[in-house]
Design an enzyme around this catalytic site. Sequence first.
Site, PDB file in Angstrom:
ATOM      1  N   ASP A 154       0.818  -1.207   0.033  1.00 26.74           N
ATOM      2  CA  ASP A 154      -0.001   0.184  -0.210  1.00 26.74           C
ATOM      3  C   ASP A 154       0.789   1.502   0.009  1.00 26.74           C
ATOM      4  O   ASP A 154       2.127   1.275  -0.357  1.00 26.74           O
ATOM      5  CB  ASP A 154      -1.041  -0.158   1.216  1.00 26.74           C
ATOM      6  CG  ASP A 154      -2.290   0.477   0.794  1.00 26.74           C
ATOM      7  OD1 ASP A 154      -2.108   1.696   0.810  1.00 26.74           O
ATOM      8  OD2 ASP A 154      -3.195  -0.078   0.912  1.00 26.74           O
ATOM      9  N   PRO A 188      -1.350   6.484  17.244  1.00 27.78           N
ATOM     10  CA  PRO A 188      -1.496   6.035  18.689  1.00 27.78           C
ATOM     11  C   PRO A 188      -2.137   4.617  18.614  1.00 27.78           C
ATOM     12  O   PRO A 188      -2.023   3.956  19.756  1.00 27.78           O
ATOM     13  CB  PRO A 188      -2.337   7.186  19.151  1.00 27.78           C
ATOM     14  CG  PRO A 188      -2.859   8.161  18.431  1.00 27.78           C
ATOM     15  CD  PRO A 188      -1.727   7.914  17.299  1.00 27.78           C
ATOM     16  N   ASP A 189      -3.277   4.432  17.579  1.00 27.01           N
ATOM     17  CA  ASP A 189      -3.972   3.438  17.693  1.00 27.01           C
ATOM     18  C   ASP A 189      -3.134   2.072  17.086  1.00 27.01           C
ATOM     19  O   ASP A 189      -3.766   0.772  17.031  1.00 27.01           O
ATOM     20  CB  ASP A 189      -5.321   3.420  17.082  1.00 27.01           C
ATOM     21  CG  ASP A 189      -6.167   4.494  17.771  1.00 27.01           C
ATOM     22  OD1 ASP A 189      -5.951   4.761  18.667  1.00 27.01           O
ATOM     23  OD2 ASP A 189      -7.113   4.872  16.911  1.00 27.01           O
ATOM     24  N   ASP A 227      10.461  -0.373   1.810  1.00 24.00           N
ATOM     25  CA  ASP A 227      10.336   0.857   0.616  1.00 24.00           C
ATOM     26  C   ASP A 227      11.598   0.640  -0.106  1.00 24.00           C
ATOM     27  O   ASP A 227      12.770   0.782   0.311  1.00 24.00           O
ATOM     28  CB  ASP A 227      10.470   2.094   1.394  1.00 24.00           C
ATOM     29  CG  ASP A 227      10.369   3.339   0.513  1.00 24.00           C
ATOM     30  OD1 ASP A 227      10.357   2.919  -0.830  1.00 24.00           O
ATOM     31  OD2 ASP A 227      10.363   4.482   0.782  1.00 24.00           O
ATOM     32  N   ASN A 258      -9.064   4.501  27.281  1.00 17.96           N
ATOM     33  CA  ASN A 258     -10.437   4.104  27.918  1.00 17.96           C
ATOM     34  C   ASN A 258     -11.466   4.295  26.910  1.00 17.96           C
ATOM     35  O   ASN A 258     -12.291   5.343  26.897  1.00 17.96           O
ATOM     36  CB  ASN A 258     -10.489   4.627  29.176  1.00 17.96           C
ATOM     37  CG  ASN A 258      -9.825   4.488  30.228  1.00 17.96           C
ATOM     38  OD1 ASN A 258      -9.158   3.212  30.403  1.00 17.96           O
ATOM     39  ND2 ASN A 258      -9.398   5.275  31.167  1.00 17.96           N
ATOM     40  N   VAL A 280      -5.804 -15.675  -6.097  1.00 20.02           N
ATOM     41  CA  VAL A 280      -6.072 -14.623  -5.096  1.00 20.02           C
ATOM     42  C   VAL A 280      -7.577 -14.711  -4.670  1.00 20.02           C
ATOM     43  O   VAL A 280      -8.409 -15.290  -5.292  1.00 20.02           O
ATOM     44  CB  VAL A 280      -5.820 -13.125  -5.593  1.00 20.02           C
ATOM     45  CG1 VAL A 280      -4.245 -13.136  -6.286  1.00 20.02           C
ATOM     46  CG2 VAL A 280      -6.681 -12.781  -6.584  1.00 20.02           C
ATOM     47  N   SER A 292     -11.327  -1.610  -0.945  1.00 24.75           N
ATOM     48  CA  SER A 292     -10.060  -1.131  -0.137  1.00 24.75           C
ATOM     49  C   SER A 292     -10.554  -1.733   1.311  1.00 24.75           C
ATOM     50  O   SER A 292      -9.775  -2.691   1.870  1.00 24.75           O
ATOM     51  CB  SER A 292      -9.429  -0.010  -0.022  1.00 24.75           C
ATOM     52  OG  SER A 292      -8.834   0.264  -1.190  1.00 24.75           O
TER      53      SER A 292
END
Length: 422
Positions: free
Chosen positions: A13, A21-22, A32, A61, A152, A201
Site C-alpha cells: 500500500d 497512537p492506535d 520501501d 479508555n 487470489v 479497499s
Amino acid sequence: MSRGDGVIVALIDSGVDASHPDLSGQVLEGYDPSGTGLNTHPTDPHGTKMAGLIAAHGHGNGDGAVGLAPGVKILPIYKTTAGDTDAIPEDIKWAVDHQAKVINISLGNPIFKNPKMADAVAYAAKNDVLIVVAAGNEGNSSVSFPANEPGVLAVGAVDKNNNIWSRSNHGPEVMLTAPGVDIVGTGACDGGQYCIGPGTSDSTAYVSAAAALVRAKFPKLTAGQVANRLVKSALVPPSLSGAKLPDEHYGYGIIRPYEALTQDIPAGSAQGPLAKPAGAGDTGSGSQTPGATSPGGTTAGTAGPGSIGQPPVIKSSNAKSSTVLFAAALGVVFLAAVIAVIVVVSRRRKSGQSQPGQAPYGAQPYGAPQQYGTPPAWPQQAQPPYPNQPQPPYGNQVPPPGYPPQQPYQDNPYGQGGNQQH
C-alpha cells in the site's frame, strides 16, 4: 476466540504511519524499495487506514479505533512503480520471504495486467500465503487487476444493510464481500487522525483481518483451507436463496468472522476454493518459508492450536540491496562483453583482418562508459488533492508513452465527498 496473535499481515500500500497512537507496537519496519522510509512514514493516509481496520488497538479508555484482529503485526510494503515494471509481484515475493501469512492488496488497475503476477501468486501459494485483493471501485462488470489473477481471493463491498455497494466491481472472480461503505479508520485526513469513506479497499482489509483470526486459531490449515472456512461461514443474502454460488456480486456471501472461528467446518482440500495459480508450473527458486504449511496440513515450528510463535524481527530493506543486484548484473554484462571482444580479437588476429590505418581491435578501449542512471521520473498530472490532504505519492501520475496509467487506490471515493475528518 482469536485476536490474530502471532500472524503477520503484509500490506502492499502507501505505507503505514507507525506513530499513530492506535497502531503503536503493531507495525513492523517493512520495506520501501526507494529507501526513503515511506513504508512507516507515509504521505498518503490510505495504508494507515487499512492497517487500522486490521490491527488497531485503540489508545485509552474507549478512545481511538480498534481493528478486527488487534493481535496482528502489520508488515508495510510501500508500493511503487518504477519505469515500465509494476512492483506488486516483487512486493508479494518480498512479503512471502519475510514470513507474512496473509497479504492485503487494497489497490488495482481496471485495464492493465502484469504478466509477472502469475509467478508471484504461485510463489505465495507454494509457501502457503493467502493473498486478498480488492475487486475495484469502478462499478464495472469485471474486477480489476490483480483481483482477476487466478489464485487470489477477490473481495467486493457491501453497505450496512448488506446490499452491494454500487461502485463495487463484480465478476466470477469475486469470492467474498465485507463492509465497505462509510468506514471509519485510522489515517490523517483533513488535519485529524481518522478518515471515513467507502471502497473495496476497506472490505478487503476486513477479509484479510478475518483470515488472520482464522490462521491464529487454526495454524495447521493451509491458505486454501482458511479461505474455505471464510467461504463456508459467510452470510448468504436472502436474495440469493437457492441461487448458484459464487454470485458475481456477493461471491459466496458476506464474511462472518465469529462463525468462521466457531462453526464445525471440515478442513477440505489444501487448495480450498482458490483457483490454481496460472504460474503454478514455475513457482520460482525460493524455498518454503519457516512455518509454512506442508501439503499434509501440518505446520512446522508451531506450538499447538492458537500459537504459531512470535513474529520475527524484520529489518527494512532499502535501495542498497537493489544497488548491489544492479551492480552484479552490470558485472555479468561487462564480463560477457570482455569474452566477446577476446573471441573477436582472436579470430581477427588469426585471419589478419585488422583495418588499414587503425589499431587492431585488441588495442582499442571497450568504448565510452555506459550511463545506467535511473529512468526519468514520470511527469505529474495536475490534479488537486482532497481538501487539506497531502498529494498522494502515486496513483495520480502519468506514465511514459506506451505504458498504461496507474489506477488510484481502491477506496477512492469518486467524488462522493472524499475522506473526511471524523
